[in-house]
Design an enzyme around this catalytic site. Structure first.
Site, PDB file in Angstrom:
ATOM      1  N   HIS A  98       6.544 -39.826   8.501  1.00 42.45           N
ATOM      2  CA  HIS A  98       7.312 -38.743   9.106  1.00 42.45           C
ATOM      3  C   HIS A  98       8.535 -39.342   9.808  1.00 42.45           C
ATOM      4  O   HIS A  98       8.444 -40.419  10.399  1.00 42.45           O
ATOM      5  CB  HIS A  98       6.436 -37.975  10.108  1.00 42.45           C
ATOM      6  CG  HIS A  98       7.048 -36.676  10.522  1.00 42.45           C
ATOM      7  ND1 HIS A  98       8.090 -36.621  11.420  1.00 42.45           N
ATOM      8  CD2 HIS A  98       6.795 -35.408  10.140  1.00 42.45           C
ATOM      9  CE1 HIS A  98       8.445 -35.357  11.573  1.00 42.45           C
ATOM     10  NE2 HIS A  98       7.668 -34.602  10.814  1.00 42.45           N
ATOM     11  N   GLU A 155      11.983 -33.504   4.207  1.00 37.71           N
ATOM     12  CA  GLU A 155      12.126 -33.035   5.579  1.00 37.71           C
ATOM     13  C   GLU A 155      13.470 -33.485   6.138  1.00 37.71           C
ATOM     14  O   GLU A 155      13.562 -34.544   6.775  1.00 37.71           O
ATOM     15  CB  GLU A 155      11.010 -33.622   6.444  1.00 37.71           C
ATOM     16  CG  GLU A 155       9.623 -33.210   6.001  1.00 37.71           C
ATOM     17  CD  GLU A 155       8.762 -32.852   7.191  1.00 37.71           C
ATOM     18  OE1 GLU A 155       8.159 -31.781   7.170  1.00 37.71           O
ATOM     19  OE2 GLU A 155       8.739 -33.629   8.155  1.00 37.71           O
TER      20      GLU A 155
HETATM   21  P1  PGA Z   1       9.248 -27.987  12.436  1.00 34.12           P
HETATM   22  O1  PGA Z   1       8.643 -29.410  12.050  1.00 34.12           O
HETATM   23  O2  PGA Z   1       8.495 -26.964  11.632  1.00 34.12           O
HETATM   24  O3  PGA Z   1       9.016 -27.872  13.893  1.00 34.12           O
HETATM   25  O4  PGA Z   1      10.688 -28.017  12.062  1.00 34.12           O
HETATM   26  C1  PGA Z   1       8.437 -29.709  10.703  1.00 34.12           C
HETATM   27  C2  PGA Z   1       7.945 -31.108  10.532  1.00 34.12           C
HETATM   28  O5  PGA Z   1       8.404 -32.010  11.247  1.00 34.12           O
HETATM   29  O6  PGA Z   1       7.081 -31.334   9.683  1.00 34.12           O
END
Ligand code: PGA
Length: 231
Positions: A98, A155
């Site tokens: 992540h 992401e």
């Molecule tokens: P968010 O986070 O939905 O708060 O934008 C998504 C993630 O980091 O997986």
């Protein structure tokens, strides 16, 4: 294939708050036909055992997910949570790489590739998070034999926690790029996904990673209901 809806708590919630979340969520979706969706939740390490027991006891299929794992196996790695430590918890997925792990904990494409190996050794499916900036390098670092075992999640940094979800056309292009590099893998989108915008993404993705919006069990149940009744 069923659409995957994955809730990531990140470092939010005490153990008690996480348990309350689970109780409310299970109750909310207990009457819903969820046979056409796959639902997963990633609480903190400290909640995994209790979640595992509660999920086993409930009749609702909810896949338990870890937010992170050690890049190393069992051994002398003080403070790390290895796949061995997680044995017996019935974890289906392991989120790895992540961007918050890259930003705050110095993870690199190389360490993420090692986590992919560990996840596969521990019989979990790695959910590998990517942003454009390091997408090629990260996919290239992963053992080519393991690519087909991964799910990739796009992401974009600008979309995470900002309320500025990415343009669906861009997400589609990134999906094509990832599939060119990694083969016919499952592809997710994450970044400010809500019950209002989720269906748009599911036209071009195999699922979504949901952070902020999923912290409220009622909201996540609403998102799941939207998908379950519209796909
Ligand atoms: P968010 O986070 O939905 O708060 O934008 C998504 C993630 O980091 O997986």
């Amino acid at each position: 294939m069923k659409k995957l809806l994955l809730s990531n708590f990140k470092s939010n919630k005490s153990i008690q708050e996480a348990n309350n979340w689970l109780d409310t969520f299970l109750e909310k979706i207990s009457l819903l036909n969820t046979s056409n969706v796959e639902i997963a939740v990633a609480p903190s390490f400290l909640s995994l055992e209790e979640f595992s027991q509660k999920i086993a006891a409930a009749s609702v299929p909810l896949q338990l997910t870890t937010q992170n794992i050690s890049a190393y196996p069992a051994g002398s790695y003080t403070g790390a949570i290895s796949v061995k430590n997680l044995e017996g918890l019935n974890l289906q997925y392991a989120i790895v790489g992540h961007s918050e792990r890259r930003k705050y904990f110095g993870e690199t494409s190389k360490s993420v590739a090692k986590k992919v190996e560990q996840a596969v050794d521990g019989e979990m499916t790695p959910v590998v998070c990517l942003d454009i900036e390091y997408l090629e390098e990260q996919i290239a670092a992963i053992d080519v034999k393991l690519l087909e075992k991964c799910i990739f999640a796009y992401e974009p940094l600008s979309a995470i926690g900002s309320g500025k979800n990415a343009d669906v056309g861009t997400v589609k292009k990134v999906s094509q790029k990832i599939k060119t590099l990694a083969g016919e893998v499952r592809f997710l989108y994450g970044g400010s996904v809500t019950a209002e915008n989720v269906l748009e993404y599911l036209l071009v993705c195999d699922g979504v990673l949901v952070g902020s919006f999923s912290l409220d069990p009622n909201q996540f149940a609403q998102l799941v209901t939207t998908v379950a009744t519209n796909s």
